[in-house]
Enzyme design. Sequence first.
Site, PDB file in Angstrom:
ATOM      1  N   GLY A  18      18.713 148.019  69.062  1.00  0.00           N
ATOM      2  CA  GLY A  18      18.731 146.699  68.160  1.00  0.00           C
ATOM      3  C   GLY A  18      19.890 145.955  68.400  1.00  0.00           C
ATOM      4  NE  ARG A  79      15.166 150.764  68.733  1.00  0.00           N
ATOM      5  CZ  ARG A  79      15.547 149.967  68.318  1.00  0.00           C
ATOM      6  NH1 ARG A  79      14.630 148.769  67.884  1.00  0.00           N
ATOM      7  NH2 ARG A  79      16.611 149.881  67.694  1.00  0.00           N
ATOM      8  CG  ASP A 110      21.288 156.578  68.035  1.00  0.00           C
ATOM      9  OD1 ASP A 110      20.889 155.523  68.070  1.00  0.00           O
ATOM     10  OD2 ASP A 110      20.977 157.363  67.117  1.00  0.00           O
ATOM     11  CB  THR A 132      25.174 150.452  66.990  1.00  0.00           C
ATOM     12  OG1 THR A 132      24.445 150.895  65.871  1.00  0.00           O
ATOM     13  CG2 THR A 132      26.200 151.572  67.147  1.00  0.00           C
ATOM     14  CG  ASP A 134      22.833 152.209  62.928  1.00  0.00           C
ATOM     15  OD1 ASP A 134      22.744 151.350  61.846  1.00  0.00           O
ATOM     16  OD2 ASP A 134      22.114 152.557  63.531  1.00  0.00           O
ATOM     17  CG  ASP A 136      24.634 155.762  64.869  1.00  0.00           C
ATOM     18  OD1 ASP A 136      25.293 154.891  65.722  1.00  0.00           O
ATOM     19  OD2 ASP A 136      23.751 156.162  64.706  1.00  0.00           O
ATOM     20  NE  ARG A 178      18.752 154.282  64.118  1.00  0.00           N
ATOM     21  CZ  ARG A 178      18.512 154.725  65.061  1.00  0.00           C
ATOM     22  NH1 ARG A 178      17.281 154.762  65.661  1.00  0.00           N
ATOM     23  NH2 ARG A 178      19.404 154.888  66.174  1.00  0.00           N
TER      24      ARG A 178
END
Length: 234
Positions: A18, A79, A110, A132, A134, A136, A178
């Site tokens: 993303g 992706r 990730d 990202t 996120d 994460d 997510r």
Amino acid sequence: METANKQIRNIGVLTSGGDAPGMNAAVRAVVRGGLHYGYHVFGIRRGFHGLWRGDIDELSGQSVSEKLQRGGTFLMTARSKTFNSPEGVQKAIEMAKVFNLDIVVAIGGDGTFRGLRDLARQDFPVIGIPGTIDNDIACSDYTIGYDTAMNTAMEAIDKLRDTAMSHERCSVIEVMGRKAGYLALNVGIACGAEVVMIPEVETDFTRDVVKVLLQGRNSGKHHYIVVVAEGAGS
């Protein structure tokens, strides 16, 4: 620069997964920094998918001009299911050798780092830059794009709060992330949400949501903000 006793001359850079705010700035830094130190820098379009397809071109300082303030990623991203196989990884390495790439710099989340891990396991040199919303990626305080995403969510909630107050409503806002609740948690804290639901903590809906909102109503409150991470409850 040397790695495993091998002189680095040609650098490949890609963005994967993303897109996140700041990716273009990161690519620009890799390109102009590399050129400054005498390296050749190659842009790999559409992430690992472009690596194994050979969608690769050399970049100049002009290639990244006027990219700093733009969102998204001018290298584009994708992706790749094909890359996520031993054969795909091997083909990507072979294609990197066709273009004489000595190292690949990848900017992403990730999934991107898992791709780099697969390349590294085949003794191909890599560098990962966490990018990202996120947030994460282990050992990273803040990933590229996270701060912008948090401020964007905050701005949206500030606008929703006026409507929630005017109509005496409970507004439920789902934010991305997510399976990671960093974005939702910090947005919830910053905006003063009554309830924050994140994947890392199991939520009892009656105890953690209904009861909290009823307590607020009993104390005279008539509008509420509930922030939910997209992976909560899954």
